[in-house]
Enzyme design. Sequence first.
Site, PDB file in Angstrom:
ATOM      1  N   GLU A   1      -7.231   0.282 -31.532  1.00 50.51           N
ATOM      2  CA  GLU A   1      -7.061   0.235 -29.822  1.00 50.51           C
ATOM      3  C   GLU A   1      -6.623  -0.435 -28.728  1.00 50.51           C
ATOM      4  OE1 GLU A   1      -8.596   2.874 -29.349  1.00 50.51           O
ATOM      5  OE2 GLU A   1     -10.358   3.330 -31.046  1.00 50.51           O
TER       6      GLU A   1
ATOM      7  N   HIS B   1     -14.806  -4.443 -27.702  1.00 51.46           N
ATOM      8  CA  HIS B   1     -15.140  -3.346 -28.944  1.00 51.46           C
ATOM      9  C   HIS B   1     -16.709  -2.782 -29.670  1.00 51.46           C
ATOM     10  CE1 HIS B   1     -16.064   1.467 -30.004  1.00 51.46           C
ATOM     11  NE2 HIS B   1     -15.162   0.865 -31.316  1.00 51.46           N
TER      12      HIS B   1
ATOM     13  N   HIS C   1     -19.560   7.094 -30.007  1.00 51.84           N
ATOM     14  CA  HIS C   1     -18.631   5.735 -31.157  1.00 51.84           C
ATOM     15  C   HIS C   1     -19.150   4.453 -30.484  1.00 51.84           C
ATOM     16  CE1 HIS C   1     -14.351   4.243 -31.706  1.00 51.84           C
ATOM     17  NE2 HIS C   1     -14.836   3.290 -32.102  1.00 51.84           N
TER      18      HIS C   1
ATOM     19  N   HIS D   1     -19.686  -1.001 -32.543  1.00 54.53           N
ATOM     20  CA  HIS D   1     -20.334   0.208 -32.598  1.00 54.53           C
ATOM     21  C   HIS D   1     -21.615  -0.041 -32.862  1.00 54.53           C
ATOM     22  CE1 HIS D   1     -16.592   1.408 -35.063  1.00 54.53           C
ATOM     23  NE2 HIS D   1     -16.570   1.391 -34.065  1.00 54.53           N
TER      24      HIS D   1
HETATM   25  O1  2HA Z   1     -11.149  -1.514 -34.766  1.00 52.04           O
HETATM   26  O2  2HA Z   1     -13.796  -0.001 -33.997  1.00 52.04           O
HETATM   27  O3  2HA Z   1     -12.199   2.282 -32.496  1.00 52.04           O
HETATM   28  C1  2HA Z   1     -11.265  -0.457 -35.298  1.00 52.04           C
HETATM   29  C2  2HA Z   1     -12.686   0.405 -34.380  1.00 52.04           C
HETATM   30  C3  2HA Z   1     -11.911   1.494 -33.619  1.00 52.04           C
HETATM   31 ZN    ZN Z   2     -14.977   1.918 -32.926  1.00 56.31          ZN
END
Ligand code: 2HA
Ligand code: ZN
Length: 265
Positions: free
Chosen positions: A118, A141, A213, A143
């Site tokens: 990313e 970022h 996502h 999840h």
């Molecule tokens: O780093 O989360 O969006 C792996 C991810 C891609």
């Molecule tokens: Zn991701």
Amino acid sequence: MAESVPTLTSIISEVAEVAGFLWQRGWAERNAGNISVCLKDVPKSDFPAHYQRVDIPLPEIAGDVAGMSFFITATNHRMRDLAHKPMENALIIRITEDGAAYNIISHIGPTELRPTSELASHLAIHSLIIRRGTSHRVVMHTHAKELIALTQIKDLCNEERLNKLLWGMHPETKLLVPDGVGFVPYIIPGTTALGEETVRALENHNVALWEKHGVFAIGPNPHETFDLIDILTRSASIYFLCRSAGIEPEGLTDGQIEELGKIKF
Ligand code: 2HA
Ligand code: ZN
């Protein structure tokens, strides 16, 4: 809350600690998630003297961050490993003076670490931060499954409805995340288009939800950036707790949310 001292060592150990939190929360399966920290305030003497001078081209010119260095998680590596061995699971890159490529500064060796898939989104967001001139240095970022679950509900894939729900589940959500979240409709991971849409969503927010996502957040240091995601997931969890008990949660009223918006926290 005290600003962390911007030494390279303190930044790396704070990222490692927060990477452990992401794993413990169940938001960082396998290679999921990525973190980058702009090192523009770190003294030059903190950086390793030797680095690979290979120019690795960037898909887009990163003019706003030209010449800047970043501590960034490595692609295909685990957050849970980063928590213990940050320099084996993350690296330092420096954007070339023309913004067209990057060099790997810290990692010299056989494992050939490369930045997160990313990278395009991270650099686009750091560029936005530089243009704004704020003290934000961290892009994160993860999840966060509670927030991903919200974006599986078509009716909620809308900034106004998402924020009303998140603010309505607990009064401190409005106090601690006063600008709420931006929403990014589903786009293939790792693409420049996703980076562009995330920048759009972050124009007026410090957090963006990626449909089905995950979440992107920006903040002055790793702990405060984590806090934003943590607070929002608390709201999402309360919503789903109510729903799984068969209750449609009432939420705070628009008037109560507005009243909270006037309080300086
Ligand atoms: O780093 O989360 O969006 C792996 C991810 C891609
Ligand atoms: Zn991701």
